[in-house]
Design an enzyme around this catalytic site. Sequence first.
Site, PDB file in Angstrom:
ATOM      1  N   SER A 139    -100.013  39.727  -5.678  1.00 28.47           N
ATOM      2  CA  SER A 139    -100.738  40.680  -6.534  1.00 28.47           C
ATOM      3  C   SER A 139    -100.249  40.466  -7.962  1.00 28.47           C
ATOM      4  O   SER A 139     -99.185  39.870  -8.176  1.00 28.47           O
ATOM      5  CB  SER A 139    -100.413  42.110  -6.098  1.00 28.47           C
ATOM      6  OG  SER A 139    -100.790  43.047  -7.081  1.00 28.47           O
ATOM      7  N   TYR A 152     -94.789  48.454  -2.399  1.00 27.80           N
ATOM      8  CA  TYR A 152     -95.821  47.424  -2.600  1.00 27.80           C
ATOM      9  C   TYR A 152     -95.355  46.371  -3.614  1.00 27.80           C
ATOM     10  O   TYR A 152     -95.483  45.166  -3.385  1.00 27.80           O
ATOM     11  CB  TYR A 152     -97.106  48.120  -3.064  1.00 27.80           C
ATOM     12  CG  TYR A 152     -98.331  47.252  -3.115  1.00 27.80           C
ATOM     13  CD1 TYR A 152     -99.011  46.890  -1.949  1.00 27.80           C
ATOM     14  CD2 TYR A 152     -98.840  46.797  -4.335  1.00 27.80           C
ATOM     15  CE1 TYR A 152    -100.155  46.104  -2.000  1.00 27.80           C
ATOM     16  CE2 TYR A 152     -99.984  46.015  -4.390  1.00 27.80           C
ATOM     17  CZ  TYR A 152    -100.637  45.664  -3.225  1.00 27.80           C
ATOM     18  OH  TYR A 152    -101.768  44.884  -3.279  1.00 27.80           O
TER      19      TYR A 152
HETATM   20  N1  LIG Z   1    -107.921  45.038  -3.964  1.00 22.90           N
HETATM   21  C1  LIG Z   1    -107.127  44.725  -4.954  1.00 22.90           C
HETATM   22  O1  LIG Z   1    -107.360  45.128  -6.093  1.00 22.90           O
HETATM   23  C2  LIG Z   1    -105.923  43.864  -4.711  1.00 22.90           C
HETATM   24  C3  LIG Z   1    -105.162  43.474  -5.801  1.00 22.90           C
HETATM   25  C4  LIG Z   1    -104.048  42.679  -5.604  1.00 22.90           C
HETATM   26  C5  LIG Z   1    -103.711  42.273  -4.330  1.00 22.90           C
HETATM   27  N2  LIG Z   1    -104.457  42.677  -3.275  1.00 22.90           N
HETATM   28  C6  LIG Z   1    -104.064  42.204  -1.953  1.00 22.90           C
HETATM   29  O2  LIG Z   1    -105.160  41.515  -1.387  1.00 22.90           O
HETATM   30  C7  LIG Z   1    -105.056  41.543   0.028  1.00 22.90           C
HETATM   31  C8  LIG Z   1    -106.385  41.956   0.607  1.00 22.90           C
HETATM   32  O3  LIG Z   1    -106.669  43.281   0.162  1.00 22.90           O
HETATM   33  P1  LIG Z   1    -108.168  43.858   0.037  1.00 22.90           P
HETATM   34  O4  LIG Z   1    -108.365  44.274  -1.347  1.00 22.90           O
HETATM   35  O5  LIG Z   1    -109.123  42.918   0.662  1.00 22.90           O
HETATM   36  O6  LIG Z   1    -108.006  45.199   0.910  1.00 22.90           O
HETATM   37  P2  LIG Z   1    -108.650  45.566   2.330  1.00 22.90           P
HETATM   38  O7  LIG Z   1    -108.003  46.827   2.757  1.00 22.90           O
HETATM   39  O8  LIG Z   1    -110.118  45.522   2.216  1.00 22.90           O
HETATM   40  O9  LIG Z   1    -108.182  44.361   3.267  1.00 22.90           O
HETATM   41  C9  LIG Z   1    -106.884  44.290   3.827  1.00 22.90           C
HETATM   42  C10 LIG Z   1    -107.046  44.044   5.306  1.00 22.90           C
HETATM   43  O10 LIG Z   1    -105.753  43.880   5.907  1.00 22.90           O
HETATM   44  C11 LIG Z   1    -105.837  44.475   7.184  1.00 22.90           C
HETATM   45  N3  LIG Z   1    -104.525  44.823   7.727  1.00 22.90           N
HETATM   46  C12 LIG Z   1    -103.687  45.808   7.307  1.00 22.90           C
HETATM   47  N4  LIG Z   1    -102.620  45.852   8.097  1.00 22.90           N
HETATM   48  C13 LIG Z   1    -102.764  44.884   9.042  1.00 22.90           C
HETATM   49  C14 LIG Z   1    -101.982  44.456  10.148  1.00 22.90           C
HETATM   50  N5  LIG Z   1    -100.829  45.049  10.453  1.00 22.90           N
HETATM   51  N6  LIG Z   1    -102.451  43.438  10.893  1.00 22.90           N
HETATM   52  C15 LIG Z   1    -103.641  42.842  10.600  1.00 22.90           C
HETATM   53  N7  LIG Z   1    -104.419  43.208   9.567  1.00 22.90           N
HETATM   54  C16 LIG Z   1    -103.982  44.223   8.803  1.00 22.90           C
HETATM   55  C17 LIG Z   1    -106.692  45.720   6.979  1.00 22.90           C
HETATM   56  O11 LIG Z   1    -107.223  46.190   8.219  1.00 22.90           O
HETATM   57  C18 LIG Z   1    -107.743  45.222   6.016  1.00 22.90           C
HETATM   58  O12 LIG Z   1    -108.910  44.774   6.658  1.00 22.90           O
HETATM   59  C19 LIG Z   1    -103.900  42.490   0.357  1.00 22.90           C
HETATM   60  O13 LIG Z   1    -102.743  41.724   0.639  1.00 22.90           O
HETATM   61  C20 LIG Z   1    -103.713  43.263  -0.927  1.00 22.90           C
HETATM   62  O14 LIG Z   1    -102.402  43.736  -1.063  1.00 22.90           O
HETATM   63  C21 LIG Z   1    -105.562  43.457  -3.431  1.00 22.90           C
END
Ligand SMILES: NC(=O)c1ccc[n+]([C@@H]2O[C@H](COP(=O)([O-])OP(=O)(O)OC[C@H]3O[C@@H](n4cnc5c(N)ncnc54)[C@H](O)[C@@H]3O)[C@@H](O)[C@H]2O)c1
Length: 253
Positions: A139, A152
């Site tokens: 991130s 986080y």
């Molecule tokens: N959305 C943002 O702005 C953003 C910014 C920086 C980083 N991220 C990172 O990007 C990645 C994806 O996030 P996103 O935005 O698509 O969110 P999201 O919640 O849509 O997707 C994350 C997915 O991970 C799954 N997950 C959570 N715990 C789990 C487990 N124990 N086993 C298997 N799957 C699991 C969830 O069910 C979900 O579908 C994450 O690592 C998040 O930290 C997101």
Amino acid sequence: MGLLDNKVCLITGGAGSLGLASAKKFLAEGAKVAIVDLREADVERAKSELGGSNVEAIAADVSQADATKRYIDRTVSRFGKIDVLFSNAGNQGPITPTTEYPEDIFDAIMAVHVRGSFLCCKYGLPQMNDGGSVIITSSVVGAMGAPGSVAYVTAKHALVGMMRTLAKECARRNIRVNTLHPGPIDNEFQARIDAGIGKLAGGVDGRKLLDSAIPLGRHGTPEEIAGSALYLASGLSGFVTGTMVMADGGLRG
Ligand SMILES: NC(=O)c1ccc[n+]([C@@H]2O[C@H](COP(=O)([O-])OP(=O)(O)OC[C@H]3O[C@@H](n4cnc5c(N)ncnc54)[C@H](O)[C@@H]3O)[C@@H](O)[C@H]2O)c1
């Protein structure tokens, strides 16, 4: 010719926003894609949204070793050895000062991001083809602090250490290992964070507050992050390893 023709790509968190957008992009470039996510209903919904015969959907908890071995085995038995390992699953906690941060949530966040990526690599790397690519989703806060998000932010920084170690361990196999660092993205995951940031800042609009700090002046889109993932997955980044790829609209600067 696609950028990922016949490449086997495994994406954890594949039913979520960024994972699913990446799965779509990888498939459009000729890949075979295994999506892993926590709940059966979510992976099945994602699979039918993706369509076609080049998708495997696997329900598994990435923080568990047995589940990890199972999702790796299922991917390899369906498609053959893995070319792209994309450790992307993530969870989040409340936005609250460290002195009030719940210990169980701290542990749960470490378990998914840090232990989950460790297990993915520990059991996935032996099943990868030489010349492949490992992508770990960190991130923008894997490269800067953010008040209220101690678990986080700590987890996302830890992934950089993991990536740097793995890049050195895997180079002899020509497997590249990089972290991808999205800034705030226009999706539900970030909307919850925006709300928490706004509250911590005294009841302001957290989204607007963030946008005013981002040089490009907006949240990114899942498709833009999928584009950066495609770059890291494919030969376009053939000489890129051990690197933090920022996709944050310039937020970190
Ligand atoms: N959305 C943002 O702005 C953003 C910014 C920086 C980083 N991220 C990172 O990007 C990645 C994806 O996030 P996103 O935005 O698509 O969110 P999201 O919640 O849509 O997707 C994350 C997915 O991970 C799954 N997950 C959570 N715990 C789990 C487990 N124990 N086993 C298997 N799957 C699991 C969830 O069910 C979900 O579908 C994450 O690592 C998040 O930290 C997101």
